[in-house]
Design an enzyme around this catalytic site. Structure first.
Site, PDB file in Angstrom:
ATOM      1  N   ASN A 111       0.645  -1.311  -0.100  1.00 17.11           N
ATOM      2  CA  ASN A 111       0.073   0.092   0.082  1.00 17.11           C
ATOM      3  C   ASN A 111       0.677   1.335  -0.072  1.00 17.11           C
ATOM      4  O   ASN A 111       1.863   1.627   0.987  1.00 17.11           O
ATOM      5  CB  ASN A 111      -0.972  -0.037   1.347  1.00 17.11           C
ATOM      6  CG  ASN A 111      -1.749   1.222   1.197  1.00 17.11           C
ATOM      7  OD1 ASN A 111      -1.789   1.890   0.345  1.00 17.11           O
ATOM      8  ND2 ASN A 111      -2.571   1.500   2.376  1.00 17.11           N
ATOM      9  N   PHE A 112       0.780   2.264  -1.256  1.00 19.56           N
ATOM     10  CA  PHE A 112       1.650   3.190  -1.078  1.00 19.56           C
ATOM     11  C   PHE A 112       1.201   4.413  -0.282  1.00 19.56           C
ATOM     12  O   PHE A 112       1.881   5.409  -0.108  1.00 19.56           O
ATOM     13  CB  PHE A 112       1.874   3.608  -2.595  1.00 19.56           C
ATOM     14  CG  PHE A 112       2.553   2.750  -3.575  1.00 19.56           C
ATOM     15  CD1 PHE A 112       2.864   1.551  -2.875  1.00 19.56           C
ATOM     16  CD2 PHE A 112       2.680   3.078  -4.782  1.00 19.56           C
ATOM     17  CE1 PHE A 112       3.904   0.628  -3.829  1.00 19.56           C
ATOM     18  CE2 PHE A 112       3.396   2.193  -5.592  1.00 19.56           C
ATOM     19  CZ  PHE A 112       3.986   1.168  -5.266  1.00 19.56           C
ATOM     20  N   HIS A 161     -10.147   0.340   5.104  1.00 19.64           N
ATOM     21  CA  HIS A 161      -8.924   0.696   5.831  1.00 19.64           C
ATOM     22  C   HIS A 161      -9.132   1.475   6.919  1.00 19.64           C
ATOM     23  O   HIS A 161     -10.108   2.238   6.958  1.00 19.64           O
ATOM     24  CB  HIS A 161      -7.744   1.223   5.053  1.00 19.64           C
ATOM     25  CG  HIS A 161      -6.331   1.300   5.644  1.00 19.64           C
ATOM     26  ND1 HIS A 161      -6.003   2.083   6.527  1.00 19.64           N
ATOM     27  CD2 HIS A 161      -5.235   0.426   5.340  1.00 19.64           C
ATOM     28  CE1 HIS A 161      -4.625   1.702   6.852  1.00 19.64           C
ATOM     29  NE2 HIS A 161      -4.163   1.003   6.225  1.00 19.64           N
ATOM     30  N   GLU A 213      -6.071  -6.042  10.776  1.00 19.99           N
ATOM     31  CA  GLU A 213      -5.019  -4.927  11.031  1.00 19.99           C
ATOM     32  C   GLU A 213      -5.686  -4.232  12.350  1.00 19.99           C
ATOM     33  O   GLU A 213      -6.217  -3.304  12.110  1.00 19.99           O
ATOM     34  CB  GLU A 213      -5.010  -3.981   9.709  1.00 19.99           C
ATOM     35  CG  GLU A 213      -4.267  -4.792   8.578  1.00 19.99           C
ATOM     36  CD  GLU A 213      -3.820  -3.418   7.564  1.00 19.99           C
ATOM     37  OE1 GLU A 213      -2.704  -3.344   7.314  1.00 19.99           O
ATOM     38  OE2 GLU A 213      -4.673  -2.469   7.307  1.00 19.99           O
ATOM     39  N   ALA A 273       2.772  -1.159   4.195  1.00 21.05           N
ATOM     40  CA  ALA A 273       3.053   0.109   3.537  1.00 21.05           C
ATOM     41  C   ALA A 273       4.251   0.604   3.618  1.00 21.05           C
ATOM     42  O   ALA A 273       5.277   0.492   2.729  1.00 21.05           O
ATOM     43  CB  ALA A 273       1.851   0.868   4.004  1.00 21.05           C
ATOM     44  N   SER A 274       4.649   1.058   4.865  1.00 24.71           N
ATOM     45  CA  SER A 274       5.996   1.963   5.032  1.00 24.71           C
ATOM     46  C   SER A 274       7.048   1.296   4.953  1.00 24.71           C
ATOM     47  O   SER A 274       8.241   1.660   4.407  1.00 24.71           O
ATOM     48  CB  SER A 274       5.741   2.869   6.263  1.00 24.71           C
ATOM     49  OG  SER A 274       5.521   1.906   7.469  1.00 24.71           O
TER      50      SER A 274
END
EC number: 5.3.1.1
Length: 224
Positions: A9-10, A93, A141, A202-203
């Site tokens: 996920n950007f 999300h 999550e 993501a990160s």
């Protein structure tokens, strides 16, 4: 939708803006082809079409807020995502939550359009409710771990195990993946050992100094 899968996920990170989104996606595609594993990328809406035109791996949208194209200024419609080249969509999300009635409509419409559907949920009970809507996968999550570097697979393994067991019991055709705090290949491997069929992160990938090497590290556990 193919499993096991690594979904990157950007978000709206500056590190993945403009052409940088394409560079990360191409690094992911290179890893996917070299290892023969399933990797999907979820660029920001602004870069989705560009990324989809640049790679062959699945490109997912990060969310949606309108079912069908029309007079919806500043909104994102599922049908338009399909036209832009999206192969799937991530819904609910914790940074873009939806009401249950919205989520149900979007899951149904996305399936109708032939899109892969991943629904995020914070805990086992909500994951079960999400699975009842018929997505391809539920991503459990815990929001308090997202972006912390404290991997759910290490800090809340019981949440993952309970979700896997609960969803498998009632909706065996819905895959369970997990995310939140995933930083390393070891974290991914731990998540898979807990019974999940993939990881959403993501990160760790987007902010890496060497995207190819980091994605390679994160993807290798998919081979085991």
């Amino acid at each position: 939708m193919k499993f096991p899968v690594l979904i990157l996920n950007f978000k709206a990170y500056a590190e993945a803006a403009g052409r940088r989104a394409v560079e990360i996606a191409k690094a992911a595609e290179r890893v996917a082809k070299e290892l023969g594993v399933n990797i999907a990328v979820a660029p920001n809406h602004l870069e989705l079409a560009l990324v989809a035109q640049s790679v062959e791996i699945p490109v997912y949208a990060q969310g949606v807020d309108v079912e069908s194209p029309g007079a919806h200024t500043a909104h994102v419609a599922l049908g338009n995502l399909k036209e832009a080249g999206a192969a799937g969509v991530i819904l609910n999300h914790s940074e873009a939550p939806l009401r249950l009635n919205e989520l149900a409509r979007y899951v149904g419409k996305a399936r109708e359009l032939g899109l892969d559907v991943v629904v995020c949920a914070p805990d086992p009970t909500t994951s079960l409710a999400a699975a009842a809507l018929g997505p391809h996968a539920v991503a459990v999550e815990p929001p308090e771990l997202i972006g912390t570097g404290r991997a759910v697979s290490r800090y809340k393994p019981e949440t993952v195990v309970q979700t896997v067991q609960l969803v498998a019991k009632h909706f065996a055709d819905v895959a369970v993946i997990t995310g939140a705090g995933i930083e390393s290949g070891e974290d991914v491997e731990a998540a898979l050992r807990l019974g999940t069929r993939g990881v959403l992160l993501a990160s760790a990938a987007v902010k890496a100094k060497d995207h190819y090497q980091k994605i390679m590290e994160l993807a290798k556990p998919l081979l085991k």
